[in-house]
Scaffold this active site. Structure first.
Site, PDB file in Angstrom:
ATOM      1  N   SER A 123      -9.675  -1.454   7.025  1.00  0.00           N
ATOM      2  CA  SER A 123      -9.172  -1.234   5.664  1.00  0.00           C
ATOM      3  C   SER A 123      -8.444  -2.404   5.015  1.00  0.00           C
ATOM      4  O   SER A 123      -8.107  -2.316   3.836  1.00  0.00           O
ATOM      5  CB  SER A 123      -8.257  -0.017   5.628  1.00  0.00           C
ATOM      6  OG  SER A 123      -9.033   1.137   5.541  1.00  0.00           O
ATOM      7  N   LYS A 155       0.841  -1.209   0.000  1.00  0.00           N
ATOM      8  CA  LYS A 155       0.000   0.000   0.000  1.00  0.00           C
ATOM      9  C   LYS A 155       0.872   1.254   0.000  1.00  0.00           C
ATOM     10  O   LYS A 155       1.936   1.282   0.633  1.00  0.00           O
ATOM     11  CB  LYS A 155      -0.891  -0.041   1.245  1.00  0.00           C
ATOM     12  CG  LYS A 155      -2.008   0.992   1.291  1.00  0.00           C
ATOM     13  CD  LYS A 155      -2.872   0.777   2.536  1.00  0.00           C
ATOM     14  CE  LYS A 155      -4.051   1.718   2.604  1.00  0.00           C
ATOM     15  NZ  LYS A 155      -4.906   1.462   3.803  1.00  0.00           N
ATOM     16  N   SER A 177      -9.712   1.012   2.840  1.00  0.00           N
ATOM     17  CA  SER A 177      -8.936   1.889   1.978  1.00  0.00           C
ATOM     18  C   SER A 177      -7.817   1.172   1.231  1.00  0.00           C
ATOM     19  O   SER A 177      -7.250   1.738   0.306  1.00  0.00           O
ATOM     20  CB  SER A 177      -8.328   3.018   2.810  1.00  0.00           C
ATOM     21  OG  SER A 177      -7.446   2.469   3.783  1.00  0.00           O
TER      22      SER A 177
HETATM   23  N1  GLN Z   1     -13.164   3.042   6.466  1.00  0.00           N
HETATM   24  C1  GLN Z   1     -12.542   3.506   7.674  1.00  0.00           C
HETATM   25  C2  GLN Z   1     -12.235   4.978   7.554  1.00  0.00           C
HETATM   26  O1  GLN Z   1     -12.558   5.543   6.582  1.00  0.00           O
HETATM   27  C3  GLN Z   1     -11.351   2.691   7.985  1.00  0.00           C
HETATM   28  C4  GLN Z   1     -10.147   3.116   7.257  1.00  0.00           C
HETATM   29  C5  GLN Z   1      -8.942   2.322   7.612  1.00  0.00           C
HETATM   30  O2  GLN Z   1      -9.010   1.258   8.231  1.00  0.00           O
HETATM   31  N2  GLN Z   1      -7.789   2.869   7.247  1.00  0.00           N
HETATM   32  O3  GLN Z   1     -11.681   5.565   8.426  1.00  0.00           O
END
Ligand code: GLN
Length: 480
Positions: free
Chosen positions: A173, A74, A149
């Site tokens: 994510s 990532k 994400s």
């Molecule tokens: N969807 C969650 C957010 O928008 C989790 C994101 C993540 O785990 N980085 O914060």
């Protein structure tokens, strides 16, 4: 060898490379070839942001656990060779002067880091649509999101570019995109893996996570990156067991699996519930005892997460000021430069989080929001501690309330936040959790989640191996 290189489980490929029957360069070429094929054209996956063609140049080890295995990472994990842009204009083209501990460990184990993957800007999102570099697509249905994400990493594994990828987790994510793309995704215990070189979003929640095509790929990857790191004072010095120890399956005799009722609300899609029931039956058949349990503060997780995470983000993202990193846009004086840089550099969702976070931390609101959220967070964590203290080894739940949605279909930020209902709890409590494919709904994969006690990833892997074995390829591909 009859299987194409890209189809080999990571452990098998590494064994070939160690024995000299396949070279790391050939394995990397196979990954690049597949990458080009799936990225190309108007409906391309857009899973990859940067590529390192030299990645397979002889590394320090032709002998390691990941000898010659191509891995994608990532874009919020610092690498020295490729940029680390976090899916943001503010860091476009930024190259880190140092590399993350997890990158060093992958290389030391012989892996080739072939590419950096697309993501929601600064890891804020659940669809990869908030990337400044365009949305990534789901390889199983290109009109749908891969989740987020870490959507680019999940899509890369699902599309067959690599068997192992790194993502990051703050609220789900890794697990949610794993569920959307039909792959395995692991969020380790907070402190299990070094965060050194992971660009901070919400430091009390962030962990590096691992994707695998199979449970074994993920177990192998986690074993390589896990362990204490003097450069991260929140990493913990706990022995790292062999996560692959139960790969040959065997019975689940003595394992107690909890079914938390709050994760099976009446509103849950009955087809997802049906797949979960089939998994619980399979776990029972393998020898596990299934118990109904309760985690009573579960419904408070989303409100608490969306106070704590933005609060920490508003502080962490203050460093992107046009002085120290990446983008700078001239303005009227220093303040004008800050303003121009930050308003051009950050997208709408990141801006929303910074505003939200600044608000809940400001004088007069701190006690009402931030302090209260921290108190409720402790209750959520205590729910897990009590259930594990009662003799339950792992919990089993759905990973996400829906399968992958269509690109553009979720425009209300609050609706997007609800993607995290079943995952944010583990981040708030710091416990490990993983998702694996358990079946199909409308031709799309859905994931089931195991959650374990702090530092007991081994129990989670034991259950996951057994479930994967019981479902087989056919089971995980069956419609409810
Ligand atoms: N969807 C969650 C957010 O928008 C989790 C994101 C993540 O785990 N980085 O914060």
């Amino acid at each position: 060898m009859n299987t194409p290189i890209g189809g080999l489980p990571a452990a098998v490929l590494a064994a070939h490379v160690r024995e000299g029957t396949v070279t790391g360069a050939a394995a990397a070429s196979a990954a690049f070839e597949r990458m080009e094929a799936v990225q190309a054209g108007a409906g391309g996956l857009n899973a990859i942001l940067h590529v390192d063609r030299e990645a397979a140049a002889p590394g320090p080890s032709g002998k390691g656990a990941l000898a010659g295995v191509p891995v994608v990472v990532k874009d919020n994990i610092a690498t020295r060779v490729m940029p680390t842009s976090c899916g943001s204009r503010i860091l476009e083209g930024y190259v880190s002067p140092y590399e993350a501990t997890v990158i060093r460990r992958l290389r030391a184990a012989g892996a080739s880091i072939v590419a950096k993957t697309n993501m929601d800007e600064f890891a804020m999102g659940s669809s990869t649509e908030h990337s400044a570099f365009g949305p990534a697509r789901n390889p199983l249905d290109r009109d749908r999101v891969p989740g987020g994400s870490s959507g680019g990493s999940a899509a890369s594994v699902a599309a067959g570019i690599v068997r192992i990828a790194l993502g990051s987790e703050t609220g789900g994510s890794v697990r949610q995109p794993a569920s959307f793309c039909g792959v395995v995704g692991v969020k380790p215990t907070y402190g299990r893996v070094s965060r050194y070189g992971l660009v901070a979003f919400a430091s009390s929640l962030d962990q590096v996570g691992v994707f695998g095509r199979s449970v074994d790929d993920a177990a192998l990857g986690l074993g390589v990156i896990a362990g204490a790191d003097p450069r991260d004072s929140t990493s913990m010095d706990h022995a790292v067991p062999d996560y692959r120890a139960s790969r040959d399956g065997g019975s689940l005799d003595g394992l107690v699996v909890g079914r938390p009722r709050e994760y099976f609300p009446r509103s849950l899609d009955p087809r997802i519930a049906k797949h979960c029931d089939a998994c619980l039956d399979a776990l029972r058949a393998a020898g596990a005892e299934v118990r109904d349990v309760s985690l009573p503060h579960t419904d408070l997780a989303i409100p608490v997460y969306y106070i704590v995470a933005p609060a920490e983000a508003s502080s962490n993202l203050a460093r992107f000021d046009g002085v120290r990193y990446g983008l700078r846009i001239a303005g009227d004086g220093l303040k004008g430069m800050y303003e121009a840089t930050r308003s051009h550099g950050f997208g709408a969702e990141v801006t929303r989080r910074i505003l939200l976070g600044t608000y809940v931390l400001s004088a007069g609101y701190y006690d009402a929001y931030y302090r209260k959220a921290q108190e409720v967070r402790a209750l959520i964590a205590r729910d897990f501690t009590s259930v594990f203290a009662s003799g339950v080894h792992v919990l089993f739940t759905p990973t996400a309330p829906t399968p992958a949605f269509r690109l553009g279909a979720v425009s209300d930020p609050y609706e997007m936040y609800l993607s995290d209902v079943f995952t944010a709890t583990a981040n708030l409590a710091g416990v490990p959790a993983m998702s694996q494919p358990i079946g199909m709904v409308d031709g799309l994969p859905v994931g089931g989640q195991f959650i374990a006690a702090h530092f007991d990833e081994a129990a989670m892997f034991r259950a996951a191996y057994a479930l994967e074995h019981a479902l087989g390829a056919a089971g995980a591909g069956s419609e409810a």
